[in-house]
Design a protein around this motif. Structure first.
Motif, short mmCIF file in Angstrom:
data_model
loop_
_atom_site.label_atom_id
_atom_site.label_comp_id
_atom_site.label_asym_id
_atom_site.label_seq_id
_atom_site.Cartn_x
_atom_site.Cartn_y
_atom_site.Cartn_z
N ARG A 195 10.14 0.37 -10.42
CA ARG A 195 9.75 1.29 -11.57
C ARG A 195 10.92 1.76 -12.14
O ARG A 195 11.77 2.30 -11.65
CB ARG A 195 9.36 2.52 -10.47
CG ARG A 195 7.88 2.26 -9.80
CD ARG A 195 6.52 2.13 -10.34
NE ARG A 195 5.62 1.84 -9.60
CZ ARG A 195 4.95 0.75 -9.30
NH1 ARG A 195 5.68 -0.12 -9.80
NH2 ARG A 195 4.24 0.70 -8.38
N THR A 196 10.78 1.95 -13.40
CA THR A 196 11.83 2.12 -14.15
C THR A 196 12.36 3.74 -13.96
O THR A 196 13.49 4.12 -14.38
CB THR A 196 11.52 2.07 -15.77
OG1 THR A 196 10.15 2.91 -16.01
CG2 THR A 196 11.39 0.66 -16.05
N SER A 197 11.55 4.56 -13.41
CA SER A 197 11.94 6.05 -13.13
C SER A 197 12.60 5.89 -12.00
O SER A 197 13.36 7.22 -11.91
CB SER A 197 10.57 6.62 -13.02
OG SER A 197 9.81 6.42 -11.95
N TRP A 198 12.93 4.87 -11.11
CA TRP A 198 13.89 5.02 -10.00
C TRP A 198 15.21 4.91 -10.37
O TRP A 198 15.55 4.26 -11.28
CB TRP A 198 13.48 3.72 -9.15
CG TRP A 198 11.99 3.85 -8.54
CD1 TRP A 198 11.31 5.00 -8.62
CD2 TRP A 198 11.82 2.78 -7.49
NE1 TRP A 198 9.97 4.53 -7.45
CE2 TRP A 198 10.34 3.20 -7.12
CE3 TRP A 198 12.17 1.84 -7.01
CZ2 TRP A 198 9.53 2.79 -6.34
CZ3 TRP A 198 11.24 0.88 -6.20
CH2 TRP A 198 10.02 1.46 -5.77
N ASN A 253 3.13 -7.44 -9.41
CA ASN A 253 2.11 -6.61 -10.03
C ASN A 253 2.35 -5.43 -10.63
O ASN A 253 1.82 -4.27 -10.29
CB ASN A 253 0.95 -6.57 -9.01
CG ASN A 253 -0.38 -6.20 -9.69
OD1 ASN A 253 -0.65 -6.65 -10.83
ND2 ASN A 253 -1.26 -5.67 -8.91
N THR A 254 3.48 -5.32 -11.35
CA THR A 254 3.72 -4.17 -12.13
C THR A 254 4.70 -4.47 -13.47
O THR A 254 5.36 -5.54 -13.42
CB THR A 254 4.88 -3.25 -11.32
OG1 THR A 254 5.18 -2.22 -12.22
CG2 THR A 254 6.16 -4.03 -10.72
N ASP A 255 4.35 -3.63 -14.57
CA ASP A 255 5.04 -3.96 -15.67
C ASP A 255 6.30 -3.09 -15.90
O ASP A 255 6.78 -3.21 -16.79
CB ASP A 255 4.16 -3.57 -17.04
CG ASP A 255 2.81 -4.85 -17.16
OD1 ASP A 255 3.12 -5.65 -16.63
OD2 ASP A 255 1.63 -4.20 -17.65
N GLN A 256 6.53 -2.57 -14.95
CA GLN A 256 7.63 -1.46 -14.89
C GLN A 256 8.82 -1.96 -14.15
O GLN A 256 10.14 -1.59 -14.30
CB GLN A 256 7.22 -0.24 -14.30
CG GLN A 256 6.31 0.64 -14.85
CD GLN A 256 6.00 1.85 -14.23
OE1 GLN A 256 6.89 2.34 -13.64
NE2 GLN A 256 4.78 2.48 -14.68
#
Length: 125
Positions: free
Chosen positions: A99-102, A70-73
């Motif tokens: 998460r892409t920021s990870w 349930n995430t688009d990242q």
């Protein structure tokens, strides 16, 4: 009377064994050689197709994984796949981020199966 030097005899036997093992190992390709061969000729993966394994494309796998989490990242990289021992489809070793920021990627195993609406994913580990 013939006398044998036991140490020399053992060394000769051991050397012959090591040469024999080394000669045998020379016939087996390295992981890098296998990867290069498969990249240059994808038909070498016919064994998976012959085994009846249907594996999602990287884009299909990512889409299914994002829906499951349930995430688009999320990002996902698929490694080796094999028949899913817990149900239908295949299970694949993956590297992922939710998460892409990870900064780092996690290691895991994700099961993929084709449902009526496309590929479905479930993280096993």
């Amino acid at each position: 009377m013939i006398m044998f030097n036991a140490g020399a005899l053992i060394m000769a036997a051991a050397s012959g064994t090591l040469v024999g093992i080394g000669g045998t190992l020379a016939f087996y390709p390295t992981q890098g050689q296998l990867s290069a061969a498969i990249a240059s000729e994808p038909a070498l993966c016919a064994k998976l197709a012959a085994a009846g394994l249907e594996i999602p494309s990287p884009a299909e796998a990512l889409d299914a994984f994002r829906r499951a989490k349930n995430t688009d990242q999320a990002t996902l990289r698929i490694g080796e796949c094999s028949k899913n021992i817990m149900g239908p489809g295949v299970q694949c070793a993956v590297k992922y981020k939710l998460r892409t920021s990870w900064k780092g990627e996690g290691d895991g195993v994700v099961a993929f199966s084709r449902g009526p609406d496309g590929w479905q994913a479930m993280q096993l580990q």
